[in-house]
Design a protein around this motif. Structure first.
Motif, PDB file in Angstrom:
ATOM      1  N   LEU A  20      31.932 -16.889   7.588  1.00  0.00           N
ATOM      2  CA  LEU A  20      32.454 -16.781   8.945  1.00  0.00           C
ATOM      3  C   LEU A  20      33.295 -15.515   9.031  1.00  0.00           C
ATOM      4  CD1 LEU A  20      32.801 -18.483  11.646  1.00  0.00           C
ATOM      5  CD2 LEU A  20      34.963 -19.252  10.662  1.00  0.00           C
ATOM      6  N   VAL A  21      32.982 -14.665   9.998  1.00  0.00           N
ATOM      7  CA  VAL A  21      33.783 -13.469  10.233  1.00  0.00           C
ATOM      8  C   VAL A  21      34.661 -13.745  11.448  1.00  0.00           C
ATOM      9  CG1 VAL A  21      33.771 -11.025  10.841  1.00  0.00           C
ATOM     10  CG2 VAL A  21      32.078 -11.921   9.243  1.00  0.00           C
ATOM     11  N   LEU A  22      35.958 -13.589  11.244  1.00  0.00           N
ATOM     12  CA  LEU A  22      36.908 -13.963  12.295  1.00  0.00           C
ATOM     13  C   LEU A  22      38.136 -13.077  12.197  1.00  0.00           C
ATOM     14  CD1 LEU A  22      37.914 -15.918  14.480  1.00  0.00           C
ATOM     15  CD2 LEU A  22      38.525 -17.521  12.677  1.00  0.00           C
ATOM     16  N   GLY A  23      38.412 -12.354  13.263  1.00  0.00           N
ATOM     17  CA  GLY A  23      39.600 -11.514  13.294  1.00  0.00           C
ATOM     18  C   GLY A  23      39.652 -10.498  12.172  1.00  0.00           C
ATOM     19  N   GLY A  24      38.496  -9.931  11.825  1.00  0.00           N
ATOM     20  CA  GLY A  24      38.457  -8.906  10.793  1.00  0.00           C
ATOM     21  C   GLY A  24      38.436  -9.446   9.373  1.00  0.00           C
ATOM     22  N   ASN A  25      38.545 -10.767   9.219  1.00  0.00           N
ATOM     23  CA  ASN A  25      38.490 -11.362   7.887  1.00  0.00           C
ATOM     24  C   ASN A  25      37.155 -12.073   7.675  1.00  0.00           C
ATOM     25  OD1 ASN A  25      41.155 -10.667   7.080  1.00  0.00           O
ATOM     26  ND2 ASN A  25      41.929 -12.340   8.342  1.00  0.00           N
ATOM     27  N   VAL A  26      36.741 -12.145   6.415  1.00  0.00           N
ATOM     28  CA  VAL A  26      35.528 -12.869   6.068  1.00  0.00           C
ATOM     29  C   VAL A  26      35.907 -14.127   5.301  1.00  0.00           C
ATOM     30  CG1 VAL A  26      33.356 -12.811   4.807  1.00  0.00           C
ATOM     31  CG2 VAL A  26      34.230 -10.728   5.862  1.00  0.00           C
ATOM     32  N   TYR A  27      35.388 -15.252   5.738  1.00  0.00           N
ATOM     33  CA  TYR A  27      35.603 -16.504   5.034  1.00  0.00           C
ATOM     34  C   TYR A  27      34.272 -16.990   4.478  1.00  0.00           C
ATOM     35  CZ  TYR A  27      39.971 -16.049   7.426  1.00  0.00           C
ATOM     36  OH  TYR A  27      41.157 -15.536   7.881  1.00  0.00           O
ATOM     37  N   HIS A  28      34.116 -16.824   3.176  1.00  0.00           N
ATOM     38  CA  HIS A  28      32.903 -17.337   2.527  1.00  0.00           C
ATOM     39  C   HIS A  28      33.078 -18.831   2.333  1.00  0.00           C
ATOM     40  CE1 HIS A  28      32.921 -13.020   1.303  1.00  0.00           C
ATOM     41  NE2 HIS A  28      31.648 -13.139   1.597  1.00  0.00           N
ATOM     42  N   ILE A  29      32.129 -19.602   2.803  1.00  0.00           N
ATOM     43  CA  ILE A  29      32.237 -21.059   2.735  1.00  0.00           C
ATOM     44  C   ILE A  29      31.278 -21.575   1.674  1.00  0.00           C
ATOM     45  CG2 ILE A  29      32.028 -23.210   4.024  1.00  0.00           C
ATOM     46  CD1 ILE A  29      32.420 -21.368   6.578  1.00  0.00           C
ATOM     47  N   ASN A  30      31.839 -22.245   0.668  1.00  0.00           N
ATOM     48  CA  ASN A  30      31.032 -22.694  -0.473  1.00  0.00           C
ATOM     49  C   ASN A  30      30.186 -21.530  -0.965  1.00  0.00           C
ATOM     50  OD1 ASN A  30      32.211 -25.161  -0.372  1.00  0.00           O
ATOM     51  ND2 ASN A  30      30.516 -26.209   0.604  1.00  0.00           N
ATOM     52  N   PHE A  31      29.047 -21.811  -1.503  1.00  0.00           N
ATOM     53  CA  PHE A  31      28.207 -20.710  -1.946  1.00  0.00           C
ATOM     54  C   PHE A  31      26.765 -21.125  -1.797  1.00  0.00           C
ATOM     55  CE2 PHE A  31      25.888 -18.060  -4.911  1.00  0.00           C
ATOM     56  CZ  PHE A  31      26.391 -16.813  -4.588  1.00  0.00           C
ATOM     57  N   GLY A  32      26.096 -20.581  -0.794  1.00  0.00           N
ATOM     58  CA  GLY A  32      24.701 -20.933  -0.577  1.00  0.00           C
ATOM     59  C   GLY A  32      23.779 -19.938  -1.242  1.00  0.00           C
ATOM     60  N   ALA A  33      23.847 -18.678  -0.804  1.00  0.00           N
ATOM     61  CA  ALA A  33      22.956 -17.644  -1.310  1.00  0.00           C
ATOM     62  C   ALA A  33      23.673 -16.297  -1.228  1.00  0.00           C
ATOM     63  CB  ALA A  33      21.680 -17.598  -0.478  1.00  0.00           C
ATOM     64  N   SER A  34      23.490 -15.480  -2.254  1.00  0.00           N
ATOM     65  CA  SER A  34      24.088 -14.148  -2.207  1.00  0.00           C
ATOM     66  C   SER A  34      23.350 -13.303  -1.181  1.00  0.00           C
ATOM     67  CB  SER A  34      24.041 -13.478  -3.574  1.00  0.00           C
ATOM     68  OG  SER A  34      22.745 -12.975  -3.810  1.00  0.00           O
ATOM     69  N   LEU A  35      24.028 -12.323  -0.639  1.00  0.00           N
ATOM     70  CA  LEU A  35      23.406 -11.468   0.362  1.00  0.00           C
ATOM     71  C   LEU A  35      22.244 -10.681  -0.259  1.00  0.00           C
ATOM     72  CD1 LEU A  35      24.021 -11.227   3.331  1.00  0.00           C
ATOM     73  CD2 LEU A  35      25.257  -9.133   2.887  1.00  0.00           C
ATOM     74  N   GLU A  36      22.362 -10.379  -1.535  1.00  0.00           N
ATOM     75  CA  GLU A  36      21.260  -9.694  -2.231  1.00  0.00           C
ATOM     76  C   GLU A  36      19.989 -10.543  -2.197  1.00  0.00           C
ATOM     77  OE1 GLU A  36      21.037  -6.519  -3.399  1.00  0.00           O
ATOM     78  OE2 GLU A  36      22.920  -6.409  -2.298  1.00  0.00           O
ATOM     79  N   ASP A  37      20.145 -11.855  -2.405  1.00  0.00           N
ATOM     80  CA  ASP A  37      18.992 -12.750  -2.359  1.00  0.00           C
ATOM     81  C   ASP A  37      18.382 -12.793  -0.960  1.00  0.00           C
ATOM     82  OD1 ASP A  37      19.288 -13.382  -5.001  1.00  0.00           O
ATOM     83  OD2 ASP A  37      20.414 -15.224  -4.630  1.00  0.00           O
ATOM     84  N   VAL A  38      19.253 -12.801   0.044  1.00  0.00           N
ATOM     85  CA  VAL A  38      18.759 -12.854   1.420  1.00  0.00           C
ATOM     86  C   VAL A  38      17.988 -11.579   1.749  1.00  0.00           C
ATOM     87  CG1 VAL A  38      19.461 -12.919   3.852  1.00  0.00           C
ATOM     88  CG2 VAL A  38      20.608 -14.396   2.189  1.00  0.00           C
TER      89      VAL A  38
END
Lengths: 79, 79
Positions: B58-76
């Motif tokens: 979740l990107v909110l107010g300039g911060n990134v909140y990674h929630i749990n861990f589903g898939a790395s962006l590299e995998d996507v």
């Protein structure tokens, strides 16, 4: 009302996430409880049983949402 | 209104977190956009520039909140 419990340990990542939880979770739908495991150490076991592996984490509807990665629960227990 | 962007890639962890974002974030305070990086691949670069390392996030107010861990962006990107 559904209860959301936010567990943290005072780390910078925790404080940052806590602000989002308090500011943007819909408190008309959720009763929010904040637990500081650094000072409320007697709640560590409850956190483990809920499935928490690191803080900050949000427990909501039986699910655990680990937010970023501040500190492992092992570190909190031993710190 | 402050905009919150939830990036996901359709993984089970993502879907679970999406439900919380949609159900419990206060939509009187936030405009919520959902981006599925598996289908909207042209938004991957924007996600990287926002600081996203894994989804769901979740990107909110300039911060990134990674929630749990589903898939790395590299995998996507490579999936």
């Amino acid at each position: 009302m559904l209860k959301a419990i936010f567990y943290h340990a005072g780390c910078p990542v925790c404080v940052d996430a806590e602000q989002v939880v308090l500011d943007y979770l819909d408190q008309t739908k959720l009763e929010i409880e904040i637990v500081h495991l650094g000072t409320e150490r007697n709640r560590t076991e409850e956190a483990e049983q809920a499935g928490i592996q690191s803080v900050p984490a949000l427990v909501l509807g039986g699910n655990v949402y680990h937010i970023n990665f501040g500190a492992s629960l092992e570190d909190v227990k031993n710190g």
